[in-house]
Design an enzyme around this catalytic site. Structure first.
Site, PDB file in Angstrom:
ATOM      1  N   HIS A 229       0.843  -1.198   0.000  1.00 19.85           N
ATOM      2  CA  HIS A 229       0.000   0.000   0.000  1.00 19.85           C
ATOM      3  C   HIS A 229       0.879   1.248   0.000  1.00 19.85           C
ATOM      4  CE1 HIS A 229       1.147  -0.469   4.200  1.00 19.85           C
ATOM      5  NE2 HIS A 229       0.920   0.828   4.346  1.00 19.85           N
TER       6      HIS A 229
ATOM      7  N   ASP B   2       0.659   5.022   1.926  1.00 18.99           N
ATOM      8  CA  ASP B   2      -0.053   5.462   3.130  1.00 18.99           C
ATOM      9  C   ASP B   2      -1.247   6.369   2.823  1.00 18.99           C
ATOM     10  OD1 ASP B   2       1.510   4.024   4.915  1.00 18.99           O
ATOM     11  OD2 ASP B   2       3.021   5.612   5.040  1.00 18.99           O
TER      12      ASP B   2
ATOM     13  N   HIS C 116       4.622   0.324  -0.146  1.00 17.55           N
ATOM     14  CA  HIS C 116       5.455  -0.494   0.743  1.00 17.55           C
ATOM     15  C   HIS C 116       4.646  -1.640   1.326  1.00 17.55           C
ATOM     16  CE1 HIS C 116       3.778   2.752   3.238  1.00 17.55           C
ATOM     17  NE2 HIS C 116       3.749   1.866   4.231  1.00 17.55           N
TER      18      HIS C 116
ATOM     19  N   ARG D 279       5.708   6.362  13.704  1.00 14.13           N
ATOM     20  CA  ARG D 279       5.705   7.011  12.384  1.00 14.13           C
ATOM     21  C   ARG D 279       5.164   8.430  12.479  1.00 14.13           C
ATOM     22  NH1 ARG D 279       1.822   4.312   8.031  1.00 14.13           N
ATOM     23  NH2 ARG D 279       0.446   6.012   8.597  1.00 14.13           N
TER      24      ARG D 279
HETATM   25  C1  SIN Z   1       3.700   1.170   7.517  1.00 16.47           C
HETATM   26  O1  SIN Z   1       2.927   0.564   6.767  1.00 16.47           O
HETATM   27  O2  SIN Z   1       3.797   2.404   7.484  1.00 16.47           O
HETATM   28  C2  SIN Z   1       4.557   0.394   8.502  1.00 16.47           C
HETATM   29  C3  SIN Z   1       5.519  -0.502   7.861  1.00 16.47           C
HETATM   30  C4  SIN Z   1       6.106  -1.492   8.831  1.00 16.47           C
HETATM   31  O3  SIN Z   1       5.496  -1.811   9.864  1.00 16.47           O
HETATM   32  O4  SIN Z   1       7.193  -1.996   8.555  1.00 16.47           O
END
Ligand code: SIN
Length: 315
Positions: free
Chosen positions: A115, A117, A265, A282
């Site tokens: 996805h 974000d 990602h 994050r």
């Molecule tokens: C995310 O999707 O922003 C997190 C990625 C992760 O947990 O490695």
């Protein structure tokens, strides 16, 4: 061959990690205010490599926010799942943050879980900055893919076709999630739906990216359901081709900073087969409204744009 690129006055060293995606940056301490030339060197590396990584940066929540704010306005932690108490701009990424029970085993395809974000918002965050705190000794890697190279590697006729398309991105509970599940009901209470171009023009570089966030993009506008499904599966399979990706092995103190306008990602799922804990935090930076090659902007179908979190002190 020495592949590191050193920015002359900033002492910022950029070491690419794969042919198209990802570079590790050294020579900079993220806990201290950056100089203008360091900011410029980091921004340039982000634009070139799409995701950049730093090691041994043991930041507090406050330092994470101050570092992020040097690159843009911060959003609230997460528009649906909120934020860490007392830290409105920090979103907790814990191992079980999305623990979701399924009635049966959901259909998993190679692109399941990939996805970009919050693309269900009309102005998805332009960048995300993720810092590792508790990291498993093995397992738990994150992968990113480069949506610009994915666009460029399509055949010319297919590029011309997708240039004119738009898609509906929706924040929906995972297929098979129970209605009582906390994750599913949080999503249901904050419906977020937007129509974006399938090809997004990067506002800084003018590059075209295949903007097909597999987790959120549900339907191509104007196509019959079967046509849409088959084309989306073709595009998702294409954007997750291994040669477009990089895989990052976290350590405590690692920071990943990625451009959401040009990447998708994949968070790890192997951690659920291991007993180790995993905790990251994050921040996300307010993004603009995407624009397609025809100049048409995205439109919101449900929900509000992602605004900036409350003002923060930069000292
Ligand atoms: C995310 O999707 O922003 C997190 C990625 C992760 O947990 O490695």
């Amino acid at each position: 061959m020495n592949t590191a690129v050193v920015s002359e006055d900033a002492q910022v060293v950029v070491r690419p990690l794969s042919a198209h995606t990802g570079a590790e940056i050294s020579g900079v301490d993220l806990s201290r205010p950056l100089t203008r030339s360091q900011i410029k060197a980091i921004r340039n590396a982000l634009l070139e490599w799409r995701v950049i990584f730093f090691r041994d940066q043991f930041l507090s929540h406050e330092q994470h926010v101050v570092f992020s704010a040097q690159f843009g306005e911060l959003t609230v932690g997460h528009p649906v799942f909120g934020h860490v108490e007392g830290h409105p701009q920090i979103y907790s990424i814990s191992k079980f943050r999305k623990e979701t029970r399924f009635e049966g085993e959901p259909l998993r395809r190679p692109w399941t879980g990939w996805h970009t974000d919050v693309t269900a918002a009309v102005n998805p965050p332009y960048a995300s900055i993720l810092r590792g705190v508790t990291i498993p000794p093995y397992g738990g890697d994150t992968q990113w893919t480069n949506l610009v190279v994915a666009y460029e590697k399509l055949s010319a006729p297919l590029r011309a076709f997708v240039d004119g398309l738009r898609g509906v991105h929706r924040f929906a509970p995972p297929q098979g999630a129970k209605g009582t599940d906390a994750f599913a009901s949080a999503v249901e209470q904050h419906t977020l739906v937007s129509e974006h171009p399938i090809v997004r023009v990067h506002p800084e570089t003018g590059e075209r990216a295949l903007y097909v966030s597999p987790g959120f993009l549900k339907q191509i506008v104007g196509l019959a359901p079967r046509e849409s499904q088959v084309l989306l599966e073709l595009l998702w399979e294409h954007v997750t081709r291994p040669e477009f990706t990089v895989r990052f092995k976290w350590e405590a103190g690692s920071v990943a900073f990625w451009d959401n306008r040009t990447t998708a990602h994949l968070a790890p799922t192997d951690i659920f087969d291991l007993d180790f804990d995993r905790q990251l935090y994050r921040t996300t930076l307010v993004g603009d409204v995407p624009v397609g090659p025809d100049g048409r902007t995205s439109v919101s179908l449900e929900g509000s744009p992602m605004g900036a979190a409350a003002a923060i002190a930069l000292n």
